[in-house]
Design a protein around this motif. Sequence first.
Motif, PDB file in Angstrom:
ATOM      1  N   ILE A  71       0.838  -1.204   0.000  1.00 24.89           N
ATOM      2  CA  ILE A  71       0.000   0.000   0.000  1.00 24.89           C
ATOM      3  C   ILE A  71       0.873   1.254   0.000  1.00 24.89           C
ATOM      4  CG2 ILE A  71      -1.591   1.366   1.416  1.00 24.89           C
ATOM      5  CD1 ILE A  71      -2.937  -1.291   2.183  1.00 24.89           C
ATOM      6  N   SER A  72       1.918   1.257   0.810  1.00 27.65           N
ATOM      7  CA  SER A  72       2.828   2.408   0.854  1.00 27.65           C
ATOM      8  C   SER A  72       3.504   2.623  -0.493  1.00 27.65           C
ATOM      9  CB  SER A  72       3.894   2.203   1.929  1.00 27.65           C
ATOM     10  OG  SER A  72       3.310   2.167   3.202  1.00 27.65           O
ATOM     11  N   GLN A  73       3.903   1.538  -1.121  1.00 28.37           N
ATOM     12  CA  GLN A  73       4.547   1.628  -2.435  1.00 28.37           C
ATOM     13  C   GLN A  73       3.577   2.213  -3.467  1.00 28.37           C
ATOM     14  OE1 GLN A  73       5.679  -2.199  -4.000  1.00 28.37           O
ATOM     15  NE2 GLN A  73       7.286  -1.313  -5.280  1.00 28.37           N
ATOM     16  N   ARG A  74       2.343   1.735  -3.480  1.00 31.86           N
ATOM     17  CA  ARG A  74       1.347   2.236  -4.424  1.00 31.86           C
ATOM     18  C   ARG A  74       1.029   3.704  -4.153  1.00 31.86           C
ATOM     19  NH1 ARG A  74       2.649  -0.636  -7.991  1.00 31.86           N
ATOM     20  NH2 ARG A  74       1.936  -2.766  -8.080  1.00 31.86           N
ATOM     21  N   PHE A  75       0.972   4.081  -2.896  1.00 33.69           N
ATOM     22  CA  PHE A  75       0.717   5.469  -2.553  1.00 33.69           C
ATOM     23  C   PHE A  75       1.835   6.362  -3.082  1.00 33.69           C
ATOM     24  CE2 PHE A  75       1.101   9.116   0.325  1.00 33.69           C
ATOM     25  CZ  PHE A  75      -0.157   9.677   0.148  1.00 33.69           C
ATOM     26  N   GLN A  76       3.083   5.930  -2.920  1.00 30.61           N
ATOM     27  CA  GLN A  76       4.212   6.702  -3.435  1.00 30.61           C
ATOM     28  C   GLN A  76       4.132   6.835  -4.951  1.00 30.61           C
ATOM     29  OE1 GLN A  76       7.583   4.554  -1.901  1.00 30.61           O
ATOM     30  NE2 GLN A  76       7.780   5.914  -0.127  1.00 30.61           N
ATOM     31  N   ILE A  81       2.927  10.334  -9.750  1.00 29.56           N
ATOM     32  CA  ILE A  81       2.099  10.638 -10.917  1.00 29.56           C
ATOM     33  C   ILE A  81       1.325  11.927 -10.707  1.00 29.56           C
ATOM     34  CG2 ILE A  81       0.087   9.851 -12.237  1.00 29.56           C
ATOM     35  CD1 ILE A  81       1.176   6.962 -11.769  1.00 29.56           C
ATOM     36  N   ALA A  82       0.763  12.107  -9.511  1.00 31.59           N
ATOM     37  CA  ALA A  82       0.008  13.328  -9.217  1.00 31.59           C
ATOM     38  C   ALA A  82       0.910  14.559  -9.302  1.00 31.59           C
ATOM     39  CB  ALA A  82      -0.641  13.233  -7.843  1.00 31.59           C
ATOM     40  N   MET A  87       2.713  19.377 -12.222  1.00 32.91           N
ATOM     41  CA  MET A  87       3.771  20.150 -12.869  1.00 32.91           C
ATOM     42  C   MET A  87       3.435  20.403 -14.334  1.00 32.91           C
ATOM     43  SD  MET A  87       6.196  21.062 -10.862  1.00 32.91           S
ATOM     44  CE  MET A  87       7.624  21.304 -11.866  1.00 32.91           C
ATOM     45  N   ALA A  88       2.916  19.371 -15.012  1.00 32.14           N
ATOM     46  CA  ALA A  88       2.546  19.529 -16.420  1.00 32.14           C
ATOM     47  C   ALA A  88       1.432  20.555 -16.580  1.00 32.14           C
ATOM     48  CB  ALA A  88       2.118  18.180 -17.004  1.00 32.14           C
TER      49      ALA A  88
END
Length: 98
Positions: A71-76, A81-82, A87-88
């Motif tokens: 879960i922590s990995q997916r959150f990171q 991506i966010a 930034m884009a």
Amino acid sequence: MSGNVVPGADAINADAEQVKSFRDFLMSYNKLSELCFKDCIWDFTSRTVKAQEDRCALNCMEKYLKMNQRISQRFQEFQIIANENAMAAAQKSGAIPR
């Protein structure tokens, strides 16, 4: 002097963050302990933990920790991506030069 600068504010903030991190760790540990105890310990007629209960508790702990890590990995990944999307969008709107 400009602003409301409090001497030692950084140290106080760091201490508060450490306390929060430790509190979060304890909450997670307590949840893990309670969950695995409820699922795995069922014989209260003996003072010893049976081998089957011990294996169950170890498997439960391992699964919980792997799930928490995943879960922590997916959150990171989601945060990265966010941030890239933000930034884009900022560059597209001209808020940040390219």
